[in-house]
Scaffold this active site. Structure first.
Site, short mmCIF file in Angstrom:
data_model
loop_
_atom_site.label_atom_id
_atom_site.label_comp_id
_atom_site.label_asym_id
_atom_site.label_seq_id
_atom_site.Cartn_x
_atom_site.Cartn_y
_atom_site.Cartn_z
CE LYS A 23 -43.17 41.65 -52.82
NZ LYS A 23 -43.65 41.77 -54.21
N GLY B 107 -47.42 36.21 -48.67
CA GLY B 107 -47.03 36.77 -49.96
C GLY B 107 -46.60 38.22 -49.83
CB SER B 108 -46.64 40.92 -52.36
OG SER B 108 -45.91 40.17 -53.31
CB THR B 109 -49.72 41.29 -47.41
OG1 THR B 109 -49.44 39.99 -46.86
CG2 THR B 109 -50.88 41.18 -48.39
#
Length: 672
Positions: free
Chosen positions: A416, A412-414
């Site tokens: 980014k 997920g957004s980790t």
């Protein structure tokens, strides 16, 4: 001339007949007969050996006693390979000098002696026969000698944490025994057995079978089961029953229990199948061997090897001497980088959930904690788990036997922060430039059809800092497209994607996509914010984030404690300036009131980090399973980085379910 030729041929023919006759009547030498004896000895063909004994030797020992004594002694000393060399003594003396070596449980037994053979006529044939004496069984033996084999016990190596706190040790367990004569009347006995089945989880059939064994007498100690010695309340209850006693027995003990079960693993008894896999490694049916975790991975270092001695006794049983002796070899103690305090802090936050926690020191790569939850008590496996108890673990929908910290799943957004690093490296984005984004849905063009990238925030203009602390999916999807699929996939390899982690514990490889390429726009866009086909191992993610601490280089992890200086696994995966910039922005994820991890803010302790809530949906717009991720580290003198993943957080706020758990780990460990 013809007569002369005939005479010559006749002479040659007669000579050939004489030679052949001589060959046919060849009598073996004493040495050759002794070689026959040695060949039979090497095969432990004791019947054949007896047939080669002289009549006087056979008078002194019957065939049955000869065979039985050899078999009994050689089985007891675990006799194996025999090597021997023979040399003739004086000519025609019937004496042969033998040097031999017999492999035994206590090491090699060496023979060096003169063997006398005697010529005897049997069935009209004369041959040599061995004047056998008991010292041909083992050196020094006489007719009345006995043999005793003593085991010289060794100990398995222990596993301790960085501060020498025990994780796997040689301790004691509590064996529950019954004394039949003290169990009272048949009615009292039945009541005791019934209570034991409920308290211990042992079946009535198992107890009845144990009590019915042929060797059992009224005063016998009859073992029923062995339990964890720390279960003092249970032990007190069962030992208050008539005829029930506790006996302390040696056992492998795991003091950290469930918290370190997947990491440390457990040992078990040797099986026939495992013996076949280790034919020449010195194991036997009574050996203990690592079955899972570090107990298995470090089996060669941890394993013990008992010694043995073969003791010669006289007819009274008094010791006469030692024939062979092999000293025991203790296993090595292994000190890990793991900090049991950190391990336990992670487990306390995870034990009611399904997930994993990883903690490292980002400065030197020391792994401080590796936790998988839910878990199990490894002591139960060592002591003997009932089939019903094992079935309960196997059927648990949360899968407590699964090791989650070795897995690689959607981050997920980790992810980014990695997209930001690659984009900055290739100048695909300007960190200070604001990007106009309208609404909460976006697609690059109409070829995407019904598919679009969605975000939770509504900011019309977003820069890198805002995109990180508000976790803007659209910003990073656009950044990924600007980088380009080939460049993104190539740079991911520089961060270790598709590569095994440099650590003794086997971890699943992280992947940028199923085939290592990002050939479609939608796959590339989704990958930019950690969805698509991206999978990351939680330890690997920690190593990527270590680059923000180490001026752009990823630290090499280590699990065994060492005084060696730290080394880098991947050097200069980004510039120092890029690392410092992203580090500054990651602080805002926690410090900024609008940051997705603001609820992890700790007074007096500055943290940097990133949340992630990967979604697992069959179709966009439909509800589905979610995992919550959070990776965080302290920025002033960074000594602790925690990556935590909790499964099925869709009804608990996604990553917001995880952030307070990680916060509590920092509070417990660093105590600001």
């Amino acid at each position: 001339m013809k007569l002369r030729k005939l005479s010559l041929l006749s002479t040659l023919f007669l000579a050939a007949i004489i030679v052949l006759t001589a060959c046919g009547n060849h009598q073996p030498t004493a040495k050759e007969r002794m070689e026959d004896y040695v060949h039979a000895w090497q095969k432990q063909n004791f019947s054949k050996m007896y047939s080669l004994l002289s009549k006087s030797a056979q008078k002194n020992v019957s065939k049955a006693d000869f065979i039985a004594r050899y078999q009994r002694i050689y089985e007891g000393i675990e006799a194996k390979r025999i090597t021997a060399s023979l040399s003739d003594g004086k000519k025609n003396s019937g004496t042969v000098h033998m040097k031999a070596e017999l492999a035994t449980v206590a090491g090699p037994v060496k023979f060096s002696q003169n063997i006398t053979l005697k010529k005897e006529k049997r069935k009209d044939k004369e041959n040599w026969y061995v004047n056998w004496k008991p010292n041909l069984i083992l050196p020094g033996m006489t007719t009345t000698s006995k043999i005793r084999v003593d085991t010289l016990p060794s100990t398995r190596g222990e596993i301790v944490d960085r501060n020498n706190k025990p994780l796997a040790i040689n301790g004691t367990a509590a064996r529950i025994d019954l004394i039949p004569g003290k169990m009272g009347t048949d009615n009292e006995k039945a009541k005791t057995i019934d209570k034991l089945t409920h308290l211990l989880g042992t079946s009535k059939e198992q107890i009845d079978t144990a009590l019915a064994a042929s060797w059992v007498k009224v005063d016998s100690l009859v073992p029923i089961t062995t339990i964890d010695a720390t279960k003092t309340a249970m032990i007190k209850k069962v030992t208050q029953l008539p005829g029930v006693v506790k006996t302390d027995v040696n056992s492998r003990v795991y003091p950290d229990k469930n918290a370190s079960a997947h990491l440390i693993g457990y040992v078990g008894k040797m099986t026939a199948e495992l013996l076949k896999k280790h034919p020449n490694d010195g194991y036997n049916a009574n050996s203990v061997i690592g079955k899972t975790g570090l107990e298995l991975l470090f089996e060669k270092q941890l394993r013990q090897q008992d010694g043995a001695s073969i003791v010669l006794l006289d007819s009274t049983g008094a010791e006469v001497g030692t024939i062979a002796k092999k000293q025991p070899i203790n296993g090595q103690t292994i000190q890990l980088t793991i900090d049991r305090n950190v391990q336990d802090a992670l487990y306390r936050q995870l034990k009611k959930d399904a997930g994993t926690g990883v903690a490292i020191d980002p400065r030197n790569g020391d792994i401080l904690g590796l936790v998988s939850a839910p878990s199990f008590n490894p002591n139960d496996f060592v002591l003997g788990m009932s089939s019903s108890a094992y079935q309960k673990l196997s059927d648990n929908p949360k899968q407590p036997l699964m090791n989650r910290f070795t897995a690689a799943t959607a981050p997920g957004s980790t992810f980014k922060a990695l997209t930001a690093a690659i984009a900055l490296t290739h100048k695909s984005i300007n960190p200070n430039q604001t990007v106009a984004i309208n609404g909460t849905k976006w697609q690059a063009n109409k070829s995407w059809g019904n598919y679009s990238v969605t975000r939770l925030n509504h900011d019309p203009k977003v820069n890198l800092e805002t995109a990180l602390f508000k976790s803007d999916n659209i910003y990073f999807a656009q950044a990924a497209l600007k980088i380009g699929g080939a460049t993104f996939a190539s740079d991911a390899k520089k961060f270790g994607f598709g590569e095994s982690l440099p650590i003794q514990y086997p971890m699943h490889k992280s992947t940028i996509s199923n085939d290592g390429q990002l050939n479609t726009q939608t796959l590339l866009a989704n990958s930019g914010y950690g969805q698509g086909q991206v999978t990351v191992n939680p330890l690997h993610l920690s190593l990527i984030y270590s680059a923000f601490v180490n001026d752009g280089s990823m630290i090499k992890p280590r699990l065994i404690k060492t005084n060696d200086p730290p080394t880098f696994w991947k050097k200069n995966v980004m510039s120092k300036a890029t690392a410092q910039l992203i580090n500054k922005d990651l602080i805002q994820v926690i410090n900024n009131p609008a940051g997705t991890a603001h609820d992890a803010k700790i007074a007096g302790l500055t943290l940097a980090g990133k949340t992630g809530t990967p979604e697992f949906k069959e179709k966009q717009g439909k509800s589905g399973r979610e995992n919550g991720w959070f990776v965080a580290y302290n920025t002033n003198d960074p000594k602790l980085m925690v990556t935590m993943v909790v499964e099925n957080t869709q009804k608990h706020g996604g990553s917001h379910y995880v952030t307070p758990k990680v916060k509590k780990v920092f509070e417990d460990v660093l105590k600001p």
